[in-house]
Design an enzyme around this catalytic site. Structure first.
Site, short mmCIF file in Angstrom:
data_model
loop_
_atom_site.label_atom_id
_atom_site.label_comp_id
_atom_site.label_asym_id
_atom_site.label_seq_id
_atom_site.Cartn_x
_atom_site.Cartn_y
_atom_site.Cartn_z
N LYS A 100 0.81 -1.22 0.00
CA LYS A 100 0.00 0.00 0.00
C LYS A 100 0.84 1.27 0.00
O LYS A 100 0.47 2.28 -0.60
CB LYS A 100 -0.98 0.03 1.16
N GLY A 182 1.05 -10.48 18.03
CA GLY A 182 1.59 -10.30 16.69
C GLY A 182 0.72 -9.44 15.79
O GLY A 182 0.98 -9.33 14.58
N LYS A 200 -4.15 3.63 2.49
CA LYS A 200 -5.24 2.88 1.88
C LYS A 200 -6.39 3.79 1.46
O LYS A 200 -7.02 3.57 0.41
CB LYS A 200 -5.72 1.81 2.87
N GLY A 297 -2.70 -10.62 7.07
CA GLY A 297 -2.37 -12.01 7.35
C GLY A 297 -1.82 -12.73 6.14
O GLY A 297 -2.06 -12.32 5.00
#
Length: 398
Positions: A100, A182, A200, A297
């Site tokens: 991005k 995480g 974004k 992810g």
């Protein structure tokens, strides 16, 4: 046979290699030809890795390989990622990216090179992770004039706000938990200050309105000043707080900004919890639609990058344009946008109503009150706040 390369073998890069291998037969049936991974650019080898025989450390081997027609850039940043993407496009190869920062900063330039070389520059994975968002925005909603795009575009901040709202944690506690799991980096600045969501938002505004926006010019406010008292009072007012990227069509361009919003509990965005993302698009024909799913992810983002590889493989004979708009898009001043506002202050009801006659203050466990104002632009609101020594103020989603 169509051959592709991957630049980078971190979380997303390894996920792309896995997904493309697992779905080899299905992908071949969709494309009408086999799509094979030939090379992976790495800094060092990975002995014993299933794809170790495909790894190279010299980008020129990919750049000058006539068999490779599609390159997936998943390096991140705007250094090597920009250089290699540009060189690959100039070499006549399509490039897909989940980066991005790169797309927001150099996407228009790279897209123009792709246009000149009659290849593709695709970046579905750069916004919304695994959520199919950019392709539907450009294609499925092509019959609409898009008037507004807004949503939860960062999973880290959404996790933190969810923990503060549902578990009563303060900001520092929720951030520490996000880091342990995480979800947040050791340096969480890009997330919690809204920088990631800003990039974004710039991409969404470019695609929705056809004006290439400078992400650095978009007003951006993060979540670091939100307290558990704000969330308690918001819920008492039948709202919750989410960090939204927001872009609105205006007569001469668009108004774009990133900041916390109060969301009515009746709105679908209010139920988007944890690390999930969601984006709402308002179109002239379709009305309001929402896209929801995992915003980051390994596997979700790899799914989006793989979809772009497949798309580029299908469109080798002719170019599939993803228009980021002409440079120099004008941002309308966000301060002029009229909204209702949430205000938190330590004040008595009479004091509140003397400044905001329509307000109905609600008091929380801290002894402070929260209330919603009449519709105002930001300067008009901020002119009133000193009279109450207001602790916080956030825009209410209309």
């Amino acid at each position: 046979m169509i051959k592709f390369a991957i630049l980078g073998y971190g979380v997303v890069g390894s996920g792309v290699a896995e997904v493309m291998a697992e779905q080899r037969e299905k992908i071949a049936s969709v494309v009408g030809d086999a799509v094979e991974l030939k090379s992976i650019l790495v800094r060092h080898g990975y002995p014993g890795d299933p794809f170790a025989d495909k790894m190279v450390t010299d980008f020129s081997l990919i750049e000058n390989d006539p068999e490779i027609s599609v390159v997936a850039e998943v390096i991140g940043g705007v250094g090597a990622a920009y250089e290699y993407s540009k060189r690959a496009l100039l070499a006549g190869k399509s490039v897909v990216s989940s980066n991005k920062e790169l797309v927001a900063t150099h996407g228009a330039e790279l897209n123009e090179i792709a246009r000149r070389k009659n290849v593709n520059y695709l970046f579905e994975g750069s916004v919304g992770g695994g959520i199919p968002l950019l392709r539907p925005l450009c294609q499925c909603l092509a019959a609409n004039r898009v008037d507004e795009v807004f949503g939860i575009l960062n999973g880290t901040t959404n996790y933190i706000l969810t923990a503060m709202d549902t578990e009563g944690q303060d900001f520092s506690e929720a951030l520490q938990k996000a880091q342990e799991l995480g979800y947040a980096e050791a340096d969480p600045t890009a997330d919690v200050e809204g920088i990631d969501a800003c990039r974004k938002t710039a991409i969404l505004a470019d695609l929705a309105f056809g004006r290439n926006m400078d992400a650095s010019a978009i007003p951006t406010r993060g979540i670091t000043k939100i307290t558990s008292a704000d969330l308690e009072l918001a819920r008492a007012l039948d709202h919750t707080i989410k960090l939204l990227g927001h872009a609105i069509r205006t007569e001469d361009g668009c108004c774009a900004f990133v900041e916390p919003h109060l969301i009515p509990l009746s709105h679908l965005l209010a139920s988007v919890s944890g690390v999930m993302n969601a984006c709402v698009v308002r179109g002239s024909a379709v009305g309001e639609v929402m896209f929801y799913g995992p915003g980051a992810g390994k596997r979700p983002t790899a799914s989006a990058v793989a979809a772009d590889i497949i798309d580029a493989a299908q469109h080798q004979a002719y170019r599939k344009d993803t228009d980021l708009g002409a440079p120099g898009g004008v941002l309308a001043p966000e301060a002029a946008l009229i909204s209702r506002w949430y205000v938190r202050a330590e004040a008595e009801p009479d004091e509140v109503r003397a400044v905001f006659p329509e307000a109905v203050p609600i008091y929380g466990s801290s002894g402070e009150c929260g209330f919603l104002t009449e519709p105002l632009d930001r300067p008009a609101l901020e002119a009133k706040l000193p009279a109450l020594d207001a602790r916080a103020h956030y825009r209410v989603l209309h």
